[in-house]
Design an enzyme around this catalytic site. Structure first.
Site, PDB file in Angstrom:
ATOM      1  N   GLU A 158       0.790  -1.243   0.000  1.00  0.00           N
ATOM      2  CA  GLU A 158       0.000   0.000   0.000  1.00  0.00           C
ATOM      3  C   GLU A 158       0.818   1.288   0.000  1.00  0.00           C
ATOM      4  O   GLU A 158       0.616   2.131   0.872  1.00  0.00           O
ATOM      5  CB  GLU A 158      -0.929   0.021   1.224  1.00  0.00           C
ATOM      6  CG  GLU A 158      -1.870  -1.161   1.301  1.00  0.00           C
ATOM      7  CD  GLU A 158      -2.791  -1.112   2.515  1.00  0.00           C
ATOM      8  OE1 GLU A 158      -2.689  -0.192   3.322  1.00  0.00           O
ATOM      9  OE2 GLU A 158      -3.628  -2.029   2.645  1.00  0.00           O
ATOM     10  N   GLU A 264      -6.213 -10.804  -0.702  1.00  0.00           N
ATOM     11  CA  GLU A 264      -6.984 -10.519   0.524  1.00  0.00           C
ATOM     12  C   GLU A 264      -8.468 -10.442   0.208  1.00  0.00           C
ATOM     13  O   GLU A 264      -9.152  -9.483   0.580  1.00  0.00           O
ATOM     14  CB  GLU A 264      -6.516  -9.187   1.152  1.00  0.00           C
ATOM     15  CG  GLU A 264      -5.011  -9.134   1.391  1.00  0.00           C
ATOM     16  CD  GLU A 264      -4.554  -7.914   2.186  1.00  0.00           C
ATOM     17  OE1 GLU A 264      -5.404  -7.226   2.773  1.00  0.00           O
ATOM     18  OE2 GLU A 264      -3.337  -7.674   2.217  1.00  0.00           O
TER      19      GLU A 264
HETATM   20  C1  XIL Z   1      -5.780  -6.350   8.978  1.00  0.00           C
HETATM   21  C2  XIL Z   1      -5.927  -7.518   9.952  1.00  0.00           C
HETATM   22  O1  XIL Z   1      -6.797  -8.461   9.395  1.00  0.00           O
HETATM   23  C3  XIL Z   1      -6.451  -7.000  11.263  1.00  0.00           C
HETATM   24  O2  XIL Z   1      -6.477  -8.049  12.240  1.00  0.00           O
HETATM   25  C4  XIL Z   1      -5.585  -5.851  11.784  1.00  0.00           C
HETATM   26  O3  XIL Z   1      -6.162  -5.301  12.939  1.00  0.00           O
HETATM   27  C5  XIL Z   1      -5.459  -4.762  10.736  1.00  0.00           C
HETATM   28  O4  XIL Z   1      -4.972  -5.331   9.529  1.00  0.00           O
HETATM   29  N1  XIL Z   1      -4.926  -4.690   4.227  1.00  0.00           N
HETATM   30  C6  XIL Z   1      -3.852  -5.473   4.606  1.00  0.00           C
HETATM   31  C7  XIL Z   1      -3.967  -6.353   5.792  1.00  0.00           C
HETATM   32  O5  XIL Z   1      -2.838  -5.522   3.880  1.00  0.00           O
HETATM   33  O6  XIL Z   1      -2.746  -6.514   6.453  1.00  0.00           O
HETATM   34  C8  XIL Z   1      -5.016  -5.837   6.756  1.00  0.00           C
HETATM   35  O7  XIL Z   1      -5.164  -6.811   7.797  1.00  0.00           O
HETATM   36  C9  XIL Z   1      -6.320  -5.588   6.046  1.00  0.00           C
HETATM   37  C10 XIL Z   1      -6.139  -4.523   4.987  1.00  0.00           C
END
Ligand code: XIL
Length: 374
Positions: A158, A264
């Site tokens: 990101e 994701e």
């Molecule tokens: C999220 C996790 O799932 C949560 O448990 C944590 O509190 C915050 O991060 N994009 C990403 C992930 O790349 O690492 C994130 O994961 C969700 C958004």
């Protein structure tokens, strides 16, 4: 009959069409074996609790695992010299025991990175050289400890805004435009050649970000720095993005020589205001009855909507299976989805294929159906 037996029996009855020669696949990873790996992100309780109720689903359905938090700089290395090795060691051992593809998430992200990383002993901002040294120490430590046992790393997470500009973050404030090339250079130098190195981001269907990532890939290649692929997070909704926009990005990344990973995936089913799209962790809203409409039951018509949306998403992935190495869901069941906590804390969300009782939802069957092009 317990739930699991009931599911196995019901599935067998539904799938065993008379006269079919080969039995229909009973798990996600079997169904998509000819297309791509199916993966899941594991939040730390699933990693460390051997009897966690979602564990059997991980073993049955997924061929790739990602630690949702355990490898991020903050959770892994909260203070200088303090390392939380145990959850990561357990995660990697679990993956090896079950022959899974193992993902490292993530080397460098502006979120969940402790403030000390960017400060000297007097609490002042550190120099470029000092930050590069700390980043390099992190990469070397992880490469030394896990080497080829972690098969792929999200090197940078990101670092672009929706419009394609470089995100202002503690990393880019110090390193500017050099952040990405330096990160990939040190990863390529430290990790064995068989470890894949990718860039990961959300809202990758947006033209601004898509173009920025394409420019980044060209730039890294021009400098002779290795990048193997692009991770499209896939925090999507029932009506965003448009399938054509996601498709345009998959095709463009592949044309740029990148392997595509969907890293994701989840589908938001609760109301969000327009400023809450994407996955910017800084954005938050207040809990209300309007934005938490299904605290108990997820109604049948919503289950169907979700199933139809997942079917169209997976039809796209199957169409481009030659370009896609892996599709990873961000969580295993609705109970452990991060969307119960973001962008509104305390909601009851339903974005995944398995419900809170670890049972497959209609969306699960819709996804399986797309594997054979049905
Ligand atoms: C999220 C996790 O799932 C949560 O448990 C944590 O509190 C915050 O991060 N994009 C990403 C992930 O790349 O690492 C994130 O994961 C969700 C958004």
């Amino acid at each position: 009959m317990n739930h699991r037996l009931a599911f196995t029996f019901a599935t067998a009855v539904v799938l065993a069409s008379p006269g079919a020669s080969a039995p229909a696949p009973a798990t996600l990873k079997e169904a998509f074996a000819d297309h791509f790996l199916m993966g899941a992100a594991l939040h730390t309780p699933i990693i460390v609790e051997a009897d966690h109720p979602a564990r059997p689903l991980v073993r049955q359905h997924f061929g790739s695992i990602t630690p949702a938090n355990a490898l991020k700089w903050g959770p892994f290395n909260p203070k200088p010299g303090v390392y939380e090795f145990e959850p990561v060691d357990t995660f990697v051992a679990f993956g090896e025991e079950h022959g899974l593809h193992i993902v490292g998430h993530t080397l460098f992200w502006h979120q969940q990175t402790p403030a000390w990383v960017f400060q000297d002993d007097a609490g002042q901002p550190i120099s470029r050289e000092a930050l590069l040294k700390r980043m390099n120490e992190r990469v070397r430590l992880l490469a030394g400890r896990y080497g080829s046992r972690i098969h792929l790393w999200d090197v940078v997470n990101e670092t672009f805004e929706d419009d394609g500009s470089l995100r202002k973050s503690p990393f880019t404030r110090v390193l500017g435009e050099d952040f990405v090339p330096e990160a990939f250079r040190m990863a390529a130098e430290a990790f064995p050649a068989d470890v894949q190195l990718i860039y990961n981001d959300y809202s990758m269907f947006m033209p601004g970000r898509r173009d920025a990532v394409l420019r980044m890939v060209r730039d890294l290649k021009a400098r002779g720095i290795r990048i193997d692929g692009v991770g499209m997070q896939g925090h999507w909704g029932l009506d965003f993005p448009k399938i054509e926009d996601a498709e345009a990005s998959i095709v463009a990344f592949a044309q740029a020589g990148m392997r595509v990973h969907i890293t994701e995936l989840d589908v938001e089913v609760l109301p969000r205001t327009p400023d809450m799209f994407g996955a910017d962790l800084n954005k938050r809203a207040q809990l209300s009855a309007e934005n938490n409409p299904y605290p108990d039951v997820f109604p049948a018509e919503m289950q169907e909507k979700l199933a139809r949306r997942y079917a169209e998403i997976f039809a796209l992935f199957v169409k481009h299976a030659d370009k896609i190495d892996r599709v990873t869901f961000w969580g295993v069941t609705d109970a452990d989805s991060w969307l119960n906590g973001w962008p509104v804390r305390g909601r009851t969300n339903h974005p995944l294929l398995f419900d809170r009782q670890n049972q497959p939802k209609p969306a699960y069957h819709a996804v399986i159906g797309t594997a054979s092009g049905k």
